[in-house]
Design a protein around this motif. Structure first.
Motif, PDB file in Angstrom:
ATOM      1  N   ALA A 439       0.855  -1.183   0.000  1.00 43.99           N
ATOM      2  CA  ALA A 439       0.000   0.000   0.000  1.00 43.99           C
ATOM      3  C   ALA A 439       0.893   1.236   0.000  1.00 43.99           C
ATOM      4  CB  ALA A 439      -0.928  -0.001   1.204  1.00 43.99           C
ATOM      5  N   ASP A 440       1.054   1.868  -1.166  1.00 40.11           N
ATOM      6  CA  ASP A 440       1.816   3.111  -1.295  1.00 40.11           C
ATOM      7  C   ASP A 440       0.852   4.293  -1.305  1.00 40.11           C
ATOM      8  OD1 ASP A 440       4.234   1.718  -1.506  1.00 40.11           O
ATOM      9  OD2 ASP A 440       4.028   1.512  -3.680  1.00 40.11           O
ATOM     10  N   PHE A 441       1.297   5.408  -0.753  1.00 41.34           N
ATOM     11  CA  PHE A 441       0.446   6.587  -0.637  1.00 41.34           C
ATOM     12  C   PHE A 441       1.163   7.807  -1.213  1.00 41.34           C
ATOM     13  CE2 PHE A 441      -0.879   3.736   2.704  1.00 41.34           C
ATOM     14  CZ  PHE A 441      -2.261   3.827   2.685  1.00 41.34           C
ATOM     15  N   THR A 442       0.392   8.693  -1.799  1.00 39.45           N
ATOM     16  CA  THR A 442       0.866  10.011  -2.199  1.00 39.45           C
ATOM     17  C   THR A 442       0.001  11.045  -1.491  1.00 39.45           C
ATOM     18  OG1 THR A 442       1.579   9.219  -4.366  1.00 39.45           O
ATOM     19  CG2 THR A 442       1.259  11.591  -4.115  1.00 39.45           C
ATOM     20  N   LEU A 443       0.626  11.788  -0.590  1.00 43.67           N
ATOM     21  CA  LEU A 443      -0.111  12.754   0.210  1.00 43.67           C
ATOM     22  C   LEU A 443      -0.166  14.092  -0.510  1.00 43.67           C
ATOM     23  CD1 LEU A 443       1.266  11.979   3.784  1.00 43.67           C
ATOM     24  CD2 LEU A 443      -0.696  10.978   2.600  1.00 43.67           C
ATOM     25  N   LEU A 444      -1.316  14.695  -0.472  1.00 43.89           N
ATOM     26  CA  LEU A 444      -1.535  15.990  -1.099  1.00 43.89           C
ATOM     27  C   LEU A 444      -1.743  17.050  -0.035  1.00 43.89           C
ATOM     28  CD1 LEU A 444      -4.095  14.871  -3.845  1.00 43.89           C
ATOM     29  CD2 LEU A 444      -1.613  15.130  -4.090  1.00 43.89           C
TER      30      LEU A 444
END
Length: 457
Positions: A439-444
């Motif tokens: 589970a990879d995330f890109t935070l905005l």
């Protein structure tokens, strides 16, 4: 100046902590105390089957009067039938009465049993002025004078079977099928190695039949242990050790042969894998295969029961997954952050986010947290929530933005990642045995508040 004093936990909490720390050793203590000691402290015959030829009524009456409950006597037509009963393992001894009494015994059933029966019937014959002849119709191998080698080699196949299951529980890269195949492979390797060592040392002859019994024993213990673990959870070590060590060893027929055990322990011997494997090994090695069918069926029944428990656990998880999939939605995360101190087996825990090292727990969930267009996020918070809204574990990414978590339960999970000044991100994952979920995330960055509008005048 103020002085802060550390406070001890409240009494109820301290009692609970102490109880959680002590229940397992207390259970084992009581198990050893009430299993080993009553079973083995004074071995005497309990309803040992005796085939008697040319029975003299006064002799039998005297035997029952002097030793009530020791023997179950069956009359047979002649001396050949008394001897055959011992060789077929339908009787612990065969007695021929008369002026020249003969006692047929089988040393392969355990030297302690032969010696005890010889002493009792020799004393009885002496009281009548007769000399008893003791004949061993199934002597043991030269390097196994006490007839106990089958027991101790059986322990070498049985106890590691339980340990094998406990280690496979943490092999998250294996699903149920792979774990069962691992059990079969290791059981085959152990049976071959143990039989070769026993044969080389002269303890037991090696044969395809004895190899099969060894394989069935390890498979039965390991499969049942794997099947019990999901249902007994944190109590699994106590259940496993209670079954396969505390109950099995004293009733195995080694320290005291089964006819010398109290009646309740004879019933336990009749159903335990180790005791039945010992009976089967003795039947194969010393009795030409007599009396091996029932032990083989018992070992197969343990394996089948363990496999059924594994199947039941898989069915239970499929039903739970279907229920969670219908109820749980990712946007419900704000309701799912409540802590739940319930115990899980194995406990979810954060791991260092590096390559797996030998002996370490294998991760179930891994991933990386990124800034949008600005590389990874160190020290971002990662929270895992199960399908019932319970927070399972909380961790933080390392300096490279990586994280790893082990010990998560099978089923639907929500994974939340957040960092200071960034909008949180949520993913929903389905965890299955034998897979490592990523589970990879890109935070905005959160949207900037819009400037208030001023009406023109």
């Amino acid at each position: 100046m103020t002085v802060e004093l550390s406070q001890s936990p409240p009494l109820p909490g301290a009692v609970r902590t102490l109880a959680e720390a002590l229940w397992f050793p207390a259970v084992l203590f009581l198990g050893f105390l009430f299993c080993f000691t009553p079973a083995l402290h004074s071995p005497t015959p309990h309803h040992a089957k005796i085939a008697v030829a040319e029975a003299e009524p006064q002799t039998m009456e005297e035997l029952q009067r002097l030793h009530p409950g020791w023997f179950d006597v069956t009359s047979v037509p002649d001396e050949a039938q008394a001897r055959r009963a011992v060789q077929d393992r339908t009787a612990a001894a065969g007695l021929v009465t008369g002026d020249d009494p003969v006692l047929y015994v089988a040393g392969a059933n355990g030297a302690m049993l032969s010696q005890k029966l010889g002493t009792v019937f020799t004393t009885l014959a002496d009281e009548h002025g007769r000399t008893l002849t003791v004949v061993d119709v199934a002597p043991t191998a030269h390097d196994d004078p006490m007839g106990t080698s089958a027991v101790y080699i059986g322990i070498a196949w049985s106890v590691p079977g339980y340990i094998l299951a406990t280690t496979l529980l943490r092999a998250v890269a294996f699903d149920r099928r792979r774990k069962f195949l691992a059990v079969l492979g290791v059981s085959a390797a152990f049976s071959i190695a143990g039989s070769c060592v026993a044969g080389a040392l002269g303890y037991l002859p090696v044969s395809p039949a004895s190899l099969s019994i060894a394989f069935l024993l390890t498979t039965a213990v390991a499969t049942m242990s794997l099947g019990l673990a999901p249902f007994t959870r944190q109590f699994f070590p106590a259940v496993g050790m209670g079954l396969f060590i505390v109950l099995s060893i004293p009733t195995s027929g080694g320290p005291a042969p089964a006819p010398l055990l109290p009646a309740v322990f004879q019933y336990v011997h009749a159903v335990m894998p180790l005791g039945n494997a010992v009976d089967a090994l003795r039947g194969i090695v010393y009795f030409g295969g007599a009396g091996t069918l029932k032990p083989v069926l018992v070992l197969c029944a343990w394996t089948a029961a363990g496999a059924a428990l594994l199947g039941l656990d898989a069915l239970r998880h499929r039903r739970r997954d279907a229920r969670d999939a219908a109820v749980m939605e990712p946007e419900d995360v704000q309701e799912l952050l409540a802590d739940d101190p319930a115990l899980h087996f194995p406990d979810p825990a954060a791991l260092p986010a590096h390559g797996h090292h030998f002996g370490e727990r294998e991760p179930d969930l891994v991933g990386t947290v990124y800034f949008a267009g600005r590389g990874s996020v160190p020290h971002a918070a990662v929270i895992v929530i199960d399908g019932h809204g319970r927070q399972l574990v909380r961790t933080a990414t390392d300096e490279h933005g990586h994280y790893a978590i082990a010990g998560l339960p099978e089923g639907h999970l929500s994974v939340l990642a957040t960092a200071a000044g960034q909008a949180p991100a949520v993913q929903r994952k389905h965890l299955r045995p034998g897979t490592v979920v990523r589970a990879d995330f890109t935070l905005l960055a959160p949207p900037a508040p819009s400037a208030p509008t001023v009406p023109c005048t």
